[in-house]
Design a protein around this motif. Structure first.
Motif, PDB file in Angstrom:
ATOM      1  N   LEU A 191      -7.796   1.264  38.974  1.00 52.82           N
ATOM      2  CA  LEU A 191      -8.068  -0.162  39.094  1.00 52.82           C
ATOM      3  C   LEU A 191      -9.320  -0.372  39.943  1.00 52.82           C
ATOM      4  CD1 LEU A 191      -7.060  -3.188  38.814  1.00 52.82           C
ATOM      5  CD2 LEU A 191      -5.961  -2.815  41.055  1.00 52.82           C
ATOM      6  N   CYS A 192     -10.214  -1.236  39.463  1.00 55.13           N
ATOM      7  CA  CYS A 192     -11.426  -1.588  40.212  1.00 55.13           C
ATOM      8  C   CYS A 192     -11.446  -3.104  40.411  1.00 55.13           C
ATOM      9  CB  CYS A 192     -12.675  -1.143  39.452  1.00 55.13           C
ATOM     10  SG  CYS A 192     -12.733   0.634  39.103  1.00 55.13           S
ATOM     11  N   VAL A 193     -11.518  -3.542  41.667  1.00 56.83           N
ATOM     12  CA  VAL A 193     -11.441  -4.968  41.989  1.00 56.83           C
ATOM     13  C   VAL A 193     -12.646  -5.364  42.840  1.00 56.83           C
ATOM     14  CG1 VAL A 193     -10.058  -6.785  43.047  1.00 56.83           C
ATOM     15  CG2 VAL A 193      -8.923  -4.819  41.993  1.00 56.83           C
ATOM     16  N   PRO A 194     -13.373  -6.407  42.450  1.00 55.38           N
ATOM     17  CA  PRO A 194     -14.479  -6.885  43.292  1.00 55.38           C
ATOM     18  C   PRO A 194     -13.981  -7.242  44.696  1.00 55.38           C
ATOM     19  CG  PRO A 194     -14.576  -7.904  41.115  1.00 55.38           C
ATOM     20  CD  PRO A 194     -13.266  -7.181  41.192  1.00 55.38           C
ATOM     21  N   LYS A 195     -14.753  -6.855  45.697  1.00 58.53           N
ATOM     22  CA  LYS A 195     -14.361  -7.119  47.075  1.00 58.53           C
ATOM     23  C   LYS A 195     -14.539  -8.587  47.465  1.00 58.53           C
ATOM     24  CE  LYS A 195     -15.249  -2.532  49.104  1.00 58.53           C
ATOM     25  NZ  LYS A 195     -16.063  -1.782  50.092  1.00 58.53           N
ATOM     26  N   LYS A 196     -15.524  -9.225  46.890  1.00 61.76           N
ATOM     27  CA  LYS A 196     -15.806 -10.616  47.260  1.00 61.76           C
ATOM     28  C   LYS A 196     -14.633 -11.497  46.878  1.00 61.76           C
ATOM     29  CE  LYS A 196     -19.259 -14.274  46.656  1.00 61.76           C
ATOM     30  NZ  LYS A 196     -20.525 -14.664  45.965  1.00 61.76           N
ATOM     31  N   GLU A 197     -14.255 -12.373  47.794  1.00 63.07           N
ATOM     32  CA  GLU A 197     -13.128 -13.255  47.531  1.00 63.07           C
ATOM     33  C   GLU A 197     -13.440 -14.176  46.358  1.00 63.07           C
ATOM     34  OE1 GLU A 197     -10.357 -16.562  49.898  1.00 63.07           O
ATOM     35  OE2 GLU A 197     -11.762 -15.272  51.006  1.00 63.07           O
ATOM     36  N   GLY A 198     -12.468 -14.324  45.468  1.00 68.71           N
ATOM     37  CA  GLY A 198     -12.668 -15.185  44.314  1.00 68.71           C
ATOM     38  C   GLY A 198     -11.707 -14.862  43.197  1.00 68.71           C
ATOM     39  N   LYS A 199     -11.874 -15.550  42.065  1.00 70.13           N
ATOM     40  CA  LYS A 199     -11.060 -15.328  40.876  1.00 70.13           C
ATOM     41  C   LYS A 199     -11.940 -14.695  39.797  1.00 70.13           C
ATOM     42  CE  LYS A 199      -7.272 -17.322  42.426  1.00 70.13           C
ATOM     43  NZ  LYS A 199      -5.976 -16.624  42.594  1.00 70.13           N
ATOM     44  N   TYR A 200     -11.396 -13.679  39.104  1.00 68.66           N
ATOM     45  CA  TYR A 200     -12.209 -12.902  38.180  1.00 68.66           C
ATOM     46  C   TYR A 200     -11.497 -12.662  36.845  1.00 68.66           C
ATOM     47  CZ  TYR A 200     -14.760 -11.786  42.458  1.00 68.66           C
ATOM     48  OH  TYR A 200     -15.469 -11.867  43.630  1.00 68.66           O
ATOM     49  N   PRO A 201     -12.275 -12.524  35.760  1.00 71.98           N
ATOM     50  CA  PRO A 201     -11.695 -12.083  34.488  1.00 71.98           C
ATOM     51  C   PRO A 201     -11.294 -10.616  34.598  1.00 71.98           C
ATOM     52  CG  PRO A 201     -14.082 -12.120  34.323  1.00 71.98           C
ATOM     53  CD  PRO A 201     -13.728 -12.708  35.673  1.00 71.98           C
ATOM     54  N   ALA A 202     -10.532 -10.138  33.618  1.00 76.77           N
ATOM     55  CA  ALA A 202     -10.039  -8.758  33.660  1.00 76.77           C
ATOM     56  C   ALA A 202     -10.269  -8.065  32.328  1.00 76.77           C
ATOM     57  CB  ALA A 202      -8.556  -8.733  34.022  1.00 76.77           C
ATOM     58  N   LEU A 203     -10.526  -6.759  32.401  1.00 79.90           N
ATOM     59  CA  LEU A 203     -10.747  -5.943  31.210  1.00 79.90           C
ATOM     60  C   LEU A 203      -9.908  -4.679  31.308  1.00 79.90           C
ATOM     61  CD1 LEU A 203     -12.407  -5.557  28.578  1.00 79.90           C
ATOM     62  CD2 LEU A 203     -14.078  -4.297  29.953  1.00 79.90           C
ATOM     63  N   LEU A 204      -9.048  -4.474  30.326  1.00 71.43           N
ATOM     64  CA  LEU A 204      -8.237  -3.263  30.234  1.00 71.43           C
ATOM     65  C   LEU A 204      -8.957  -2.259  29.352  1.00 71.43           C
ATOM     66  CD1 LEU A 204      -5.544  -1.700  30.692  1.00 71.43           C
ATOM     67  CD2 LEU A 204      -4.705  -2.801  28.600  1.00 71.43           C
ATOM     68  N   ARG A 205      -9.185  -1.053  29.876  1.00 73.61           N
ATOM     69  CA  ARG A 205      -9.800   0.026  29.099  1.00 73.61           C
ATOM     70  C   ARG A 205      -8.710   1.030  28.724  1.00 73.61           C
ATOM     71  NH1 ARG A 205     -15.075   0.113  28.328  1.00 73.61           N
ATOM     72  NH2 ARG A 205     -16.431  -1.228  29.592  1.00 73.61           N
ATOM     73  N   VAL A 206      -8.544   1.211  27.403  1.00 77.38           N
ATOM     74  CA  VAL A 206      -7.498   2.102  26.901  1.00 77.38           C
ATOM     75  C   VAL A 206      -8.134   3.382  26.371  1.00 77.38           C
ATOM     76  CG1 VAL A 206      -5.686   0.429  26.475  1.00 77.38           C
ATOM     77  CG2 VAL A 206      -7.531   0.620  24.834  1.00 77.38           C
ATOM     78  N   PRO A 207      -7.449   4.523  26.517  1.00 80.85           N
ATOM     79  CA  PRO A 207      -8.117   5.820  26.354  1.00 80.85           C
ATOM     80  C   PRO A 207      -8.119   6.387  24.946  1.00 80.85           C
ATOM     81  CG  PRO A 207      -5.899   6.174  27.150  1.00 80.85           C
ATOM     82  CD  PRO A 207      -6.074   4.676  27.036  1.00 80.85           C
ATOM     83  N   GLY A 208      -9.115   7.224  24.683  1.00 81.43           N
ATOM     84  CA  GLY A 208      -9.127   8.049  23.492  1.00 81.43           C
ATOM     85  C   GLY A 208      -8.084   9.150  23.613  1.00 81.43           C
ATOM     86  N   ALA A 209      -7.923   9.908  22.544  1.00 79.68           N
ATOM     87  CA  ALA A 209      -6.902  10.948  22.519  1.00 79.68           C
ATOM     88  C   ALA A 209      -7.226  12.064  23.505  1.00 79.68           C
ATOM     89  CB  ALA A 209      -6.777  11.520  21.108  1.00 79.68           C
ATOM     90  N   GLY A 210      -6.199  12.792  23.889  1.00 77.51           N
ATOM     91  CA  GLY A 210      -6.379  13.914  24.792  1.00 77.51           C
ATOM     92  C   GLY A 210      -5.656  13.709  26.107  1.00 77.51           C
ATOM     93  N   VAL A 211      -5.880  14.656  27.005  1.00 75.32           N
ATOM     94  CA  VAL A 211      -5.240  14.649  28.317  1.00 75.32           C
ATOM     95  C   VAL A 211      -6.336  14.909  29.330  1.00 75.32           C
ATOM     96  CG1 VAL A 211      -3.341  15.567  29.696  1.00 75.32           C
ATOM     97  CG2 VAL A 211      -3.267  15.755  27.192  1.00 75.32           C
ATOM     98  N   ARG A 212      -6.584  13.958  30.222  1.00 77.52           N
ATOM     99  CA  ARG A 212      -7.727  14.088  31.123  1.00 77.52           C
ATOM    100  C   ARG A 212      -7.564  13.177  32.341  1.00 77.52           C
ATOM    101  NH1 ARG A 212      -9.236  10.826  26.919  1.00 77.52           N
ATOM    102  NH2 ARG A 212      -9.928  12.556  25.645  1.00 77.52           N
ATOM    103  N   PRO A 213      -8.404  13.376  33.363  1.00 74.25           N
ATOM    104  CA  PRO A 213      -8.455  12.425  34.479  1.00 74.25           C
ATOM    105  C   PRO A 213      -9.341  11.243  34.102  1.00 74.25           C
ATOM    106  CG  PRO A 213      -9.991  14.217  34.872  1.00 74.25           C
ATOM    107  CD  PRO A 213      -9.283  14.547  33.587  1.00 74.25           C
ATOM    108  N   TYR A 214      -9.335  10.198  34.936  1.00 74.34           N
ATOM    109  CA  TYR A 214     -10.166   9.020  34.691  1.00 74.34           C
ATOM    110  C   TYR A 214     -10.844   8.588  35.987  1.00 74.34           C
ATOM    111  CZ  TYR A 214      -7.897   8.954  30.207  1.00 74.34           C
ATOM    112  OH  TYR A 214      -7.449   9.331  28.966  1.00 74.34           O
ATOM    113  N   ASN A 215     -11.971   7.933  35.819  1.00 74.41           N
ATOM    114  CA  ASN A 215     -12.765   7.552  36.980  1.00 74.41           C
ATOM    115  C   ASN A 215     -12.804   6.052  37.202  1.00 74.41           C
ATOM    116  OD1 ASN A 215     -14.268   8.640  39.133  1.00 74.41           O
ATOM    117  ND2 ASN A 215     -16.173   7.954  38.198  1.00 74.41           N
ATOM    118  N   GLY A 216     -12.372   5.261  36.193  1.00 78.00           N
ATOM    119  CA  GLY A 216     -12.420   3.816  36.328  1.00 78.00           C
ATOM    120  C   GLY A 216     -13.781   3.250  35.959  1.00 78.00           C
ATOM    121  N   ASP A 217     -13.805   1.951  35.691  1.00 80.72           N
ATOM    122  CA  ASP A 217     -15.038   1.274  35.283  1.00 80.72           C
ATOM    123  C   ASP A 217     -15.579   0.466  36.456  1.00 80.72           C
ATOM    124  OD1 ASP A 217     -17.092  -0.065  34.058  1.00 80.72           O
ATOM    125  OD2 ASP A 217     -15.849  -1.113  32.585  1.00 80.72           O
ATOM    126  N   VAL A 218     -16.263   1.173  37.354  1.00 79.40           N
ATOM    127  CA  VAL A 218     -16.817   0.535  38.548  1.00 79.40           C
ATOM    128  C   VAL A 218     -17.998  -0.361  38.185  1.00 79.40           C
ATOM    129  CG1 VAL A 218     -17.894   0.963  40.789  1.00 79.40           C
ATOM    130  CG2 VAL A 218     -16.045   2.445  39.997  1.00 79.40           C
TER     131      VAL A 218
END
Length: 434
Positions: A191-218
């Motif tokens: 999960l990546c959340v903007p630090k600045k106080e406020g209300k934000y839209p959200a985007l869910l990123r769903v994965p391709g096939a396989g087994v791996r670690p993830y880094n997030g969408d900074v």
């Protein structure tokens, strides 16, 4: 030492991402196959010609021997032959298709003892391709409404762990795990959340096939978007890379067909419900703006984007690259079916038993595509040998919601930078960010 381990982890993660989405490695010799229609599209009954050249340093190589095969994609070739390219160029007068679908020419050249390969795939009335199954299961909607009702009874039990080494000046990054579709089953993500106080839209990123670690969408989070990138296997997504390799070769090998004979136990039930559960979490965050929620992914993730948008009315838009799991029973009609090619005669992990065929009806992306009600951006190429374009068009053609298809014709199971730029621009417009 800690910094070195962190660097190696990120390097391996970057390599995994590149492997999944980058263009093929450039080669000294290129086999170019191009149809005589610049849009690569034909009417049924119309004959296609393929122009073939073998280039080195941009110039045609003369007297190169090539072999070629022609026929519907992923099916046994209708024709095989070989020839000598005396002038480095040749035109193959190929066949046609009597019904809507995709027709492929694969050319292999041998230069200095090494083989090089090229292909082109053309569509015949691609916008008229229909799903292999005439209809969805009669209780399709009831089945998934029941699954979502069961999910709602399971406490989310959200647990967040700040990852200071991944956080930036503008964004906090967390390793998150949630209780999924049954007690004790967990879903993990970044999960990546903007630090600045406020209300934000959200985007869910769903994965391709396989087994791996993830880094997030900074990067997207730094533009003012809450992002969450999830794994699907119920294991943490921040472990050492070697652990995922062991899981992929061991317990999770062939997960795509696990329990396929039972619609309640099939592997993708936990996956589809996990996407809804991720949205439960995102929409519960105090920073969420309460309205703007999107989902995006490629391949398996393209499939999950369509599925999530169909299942969850909170989703307002979707972006899908080359969606898998589409038109799964296509092989049973003698044409290409979607990844993971469950009913291809060469797939030793499955077989077209009545129970397995019945189960796929509840998980086939074409049946979710019929239910999509929100705008979507889609992108793929005709040369995709993993997710056949026949299967993807079968799903796309039944979508009645606003939709746009960005075709990068010669791409396979990868994308050009222009595709990603186009998708990112569209997603940011939906998210209302610059």
């Amino acid at each position: 030492m800690k910094k070195i381990k962190s660097f190696l982890f990120l390097l391996l993660l970057f390599m995994a991402v590149i492997q999944g989405f980058a263009q093929p490695v450039e080669q000294n010799v290129k086999v170019i196959v191009a149809p005589d229609h610049t849009d690569w599209q034909y009417k049924t009954g119309e004959k296609v010609k393929f122009n073939v050249s073998v280039l080195q340093y941009g110039n045609p190589l003369k007297n190169v021997k090539v072999k070629y095969e022609l026929g519907p994609e992923r099916m046994a070739p209708e024709m095989r032959d070989s020839m000598q390219l005396a002038a480095g160029l040749y035109t193959i007068n190929a066949g046609t298709m009597k019904t809507p679908g995709f027709y492929r020419c694969i050319v292999t050249a041998e230069v200095n003892g090494k083989k090089y390969r090229g292909l082109a795939t053309v569509g015949f009335d691609a916008n008229q391709i229909k799903p292999a199954a005439a209809s969805s299961p009669a209780d399709f909607i009831q089945f998934w409404d029941g699954a979502k009702a069961d999910l709602a009874k399971i406490p989310m039990d959200a647990r967040m762990t700040l990852l200071p080494e991944r956080s930036t000046e503008k964004v906090n990054v967390y390793h998150v795990n949630l209780q999924n579709f049954r007690l004790g089953s967990r879903l993990y993500g970044i999960l990546c959340v903007p630090k600045k106080e406020g209300k934000y839209p959200a985007l869910l990123r769903v994965p391709g096939a396989g087994v791996r670690p993830y880094n997030g969408d900074v990067a997207t989070a730094e533009k003012g978007v809450i992002t969450m990138e999830i794994g699907i296997h119920g294991v943490p997504v921040t472990m050492e890379p070697g652990i995922y390799a062991n899981l992929a070769a061991g317990a999770l090998s062939g997960y795509q067909a696990s329990n396929l004979e039972d619609r309640e136990r099939y592997y993708y039930k936990r996956v589809y419900m996990g996407c809804v559960r991720a949205n439960d979490f995102l929409t519960s965050l105090p920073q969420f703006d309460g309205s703007n929620l999107g989902v995006t992914g490629g391949s398996q993730g393209g499939a999950l984007s369509i599925v999530t948008a169909a299942l969850d009315p909170r989703v307002k838009f979707l972006g899908a690259y080359y969606p898998a799991l589409s038109d799964l029973t296509g092989f049973m009609l003698g044409r290409a079916g979607g990844w993971p090619h469950l009913f291809n005669k060469d797939n030793v992990n499955t077989g077209s038993t009545p129970d397995k065929v019945k189960t796929t009806g509840y998980y086939d992306v074409v049946n979710f595509a019929k239910l999509v009600k929100v705008p979507g951006m889609y992108s793929w190429g005709f040369n995709d040998e993993t997710c056949p374009p026949t299967s993807m068009h079968a799903a796309y053609n039944v979508i009645t919601a606003p939709k746009s298809l960005f075709l990068a014709l010669e791409t396979g199971h990868w994308m050009y930078p222009e595709q990603r730029e186009n998708m990112d621009s569209w997603l940011q417009k939906q998210l209302k960010v610059n």
